[in-house]
Design a protein around this motif. Structure first.
Motif, PDB file in Angstrom:
ATOM      1  N   TYR A 201      40.985  49.048  50.024  1.00 40.33           N
ATOM      2  CA  TYR A 201      42.031  48.548  49.127  1.00 40.33           C
ATOM      3  C   TYR A 201      41.484  47.576  48.086  1.00 40.33           C
ATOM      4  N   HIS A 202      42.339  47.318  47.100  1.00 45.88           N
ATOM      5  CA  HIS A 202      42.036  46.363  46.032  1.00 45.88           C
ATOM      6  C   HIS A 202      43.318  45.593  45.749  1.00 45.88           C
ATOM      7  N   VAL A 203      43.264  44.284  45.888  1.00 43.67           N
ATOM      8  CA  VAL A 203      44.412  43.409  45.674  1.00 43.67           C
ATOM      9  C   VAL A 203      44.148  42.508  44.477  1.00 43.67           C
ATOM     10  N   VAL A 204      45.162  42.341  43.627  1.00 47.98           N
ATOM     11  CA  VAL A 204      45.072  41.390  42.520  1.00 47.98           C
ATOM     12  C   VAL A 204      46.268  40.450  42.602  1.00 47.98           C
ATOM     13  N   ASP A 205      45.986  39.161  42.592  1.00 47.46           N
ATOM     14  CA  ASP A 205      47.017  38.130  42.579  1.00 47.46           C
ATOM     15  C   ASP A 205      47.387  37.847  41.119  1.00 47.46           C
ATOM     16  N   ASN A 206      48.677  37.902  40.805  1.00 50.27           N
ATOM     17  CA  ASN A 206      49.094  37.710  39.425  1.00 50.27           C
ATOM     18  C   ASN A 206      48.707  36.333  38.896  1.00 50.27           C
TER      19      ASN A 206
END
Length: 400
Positions: free
Chosen positions: A331-336
């Motif tokens: 997975y790949h997560v980006v925090d706004n």
């Protein structure tokens, strides 16, 4: 490398901000139907960036702009309805081509919820021989989904599994937007297209087939604090791409939409507001879907009101290389909050934009190469994943 970036909306503008920190290219021409928007996208960046006006619906206009600026690579960052003219324009000008969404599908005329009609990407794959013969590359579906999700599928097949039962792309988020009851974080035009078309599933003993929209709901637990989100089948390019290069018994795509979003989409469909066919309103002729898009806030402008994280990933089940059952979510997560502070762009568009920039750098260095119409899973995954991490946006893996 001399790049033509077509589209200066949310994803295109984010791609400019990401590429500005890299040195692998000579020039990026940022072109949009609205020259002012293209100029704003490059305003704070160095002289390697040039603004231009282009009609993305005209292959001739795209080709002419390529020739004027001696373009070597065209990156398509506009709605998928413009895929074919940009694709054709790049080919005519002798440039390589990248996009983040493939040519549009058309449901089966009599059995739309059982059989495929014209599938996503069919119009492009039909031209693969021409691209191969010319020694040119069309790298399709190289955003986040499709894109990084496909890279994950290839990585799992190469490094983690001896046999794969299912590759299931799963997308979810806990994003909220202050001050709006309903504000999609991505293009509503594209969201309507992929969510209301018949979802496609691939099975080794059956091939590609379709189901009704929002079928097979499941609750998927997303990492890094996002938590459980109900996901449903949605039409998406990965299901049309992955089986061409990765061996698996089943391939699916499920999107975490939520009950409210699904009900809004169903209502739009019931009222005919999802249609792209123009209707007469007074003296004007307008597409209902374009009206819906015009009535909603531009996703690119929502970053300072957005809270939470977005996650894209690929859930793979089967037999590990040690012969034991294995389930892995890559997975790949980006925090706004991070993407706004670091780049000034909201999480969903930034996460989409980083992947084609990584791909362009791999093509510039020769780490990736090829000819014909290819998906990301046709190319080696490790160089991509390593460079993505080098961009300051690492990926993750969970055993399940």
């Amino acid at each position: 490398m001399r790049i033509l970036l077509v589209g200066a909306g949310g994803v295109g503008s984010a791609a400019v901000a990401i590429a500005a920190r890299r040195s692998f290219f000579e020039t990026i021409v940022v072109a949009d139907y609205d020259l002012g928007r293209a100029s704003r996208a490059i305003a704070e960046h160095d002289g390697r960036f040039v603004a231009a006006q282009v009609d993305a619906a005209s292959a001739d206009a795209v080709a002419a702009l390529c020739r004027e600026h001696r373009i070597t690579h065209v990156l398509n960052a506009v709605d998928p309805r413009f895929v074919m003219p940009i694709f054709d324009g790049a080919f005519a000008a002798g440039a390589d081509y990248l996009d983040m969404a493939m040519s549009l599908s058309h449901p089966h005329p009599s059995q739309p919820y059982a059989e495929t009609g014209v599938r996503l990407g069919d119009d492009q794959f039909a031209r693969s021989g021409e691209w191969s013969a010319a020694g040119r590359l069309a790298l399709c579906g190289i955003g986040i989904e499709p894109g990084l999700s496909d890279v994950f599928a290839r990585y799992a097949a190469d490094e983690l599994f001896s046999e794969i039962d299912e590759i299931g792309v799963r997308d979810g988020a806990n994003l909220t937007v202050d001050g709006y009851d309903f504000a999609p974080s991505f293009s509503i035009w594209t969201t309507i297209e992929e969510c209301l078309n018949p979802p496609v599933i691939w099975e080794a003993d059956r091939g590609w087939y379709t189901t009704p929209p929002f079928s097979e709901p499941e609750v998927f637990d997303f990492p890094e604090g996002i938590g459980p989100v109900e996901c449903v089948n949605v039409e998406h390019e990965e299901v049309l791409l992955i089986p061409r290069w990765v061996k698996a018994k089943r391939v699916t795509f499920k999107y975490g939409l939520g009950d409210e979003f699904i009900e809004v989409l169903k209502t739009l469909h019931k009222l005919g507001l999802d249609s792209t066919a123009p209707v007469r309103v007074g003296g004007a002729s307008v597409s209902p879907r374009d009206v819906v898009a015009a009535c909603l806030p531009d996703p690119a402008t929502l970053g300072d009101r957005m809270r939470g994280k977005t996650c894209a990933g690929t859930y793979v089940t089967g037999t590990g290389v040690d012969g034991r059952p294995r389930k892995v979510y890559l997975y790949h997560v980006v925090d706004n909050g991070w993407s706004m502070k670091e780049y000034g762009h909201q999480a969903v568009v930034w996460q989409t934009a980083v992947n084609p920039v990584v791909a362009l750098e791999l093509l510039a260095t020769g780490a990736w190469s090829g000819a014909g119409v290819l998906g990301p899973e046709a190319l080696p995954p490790v160089p991509f994943l390593d460079l993505l991490t080098d961009y300051g946006s690492p990926w993750g893996m969970e055993e399940r």
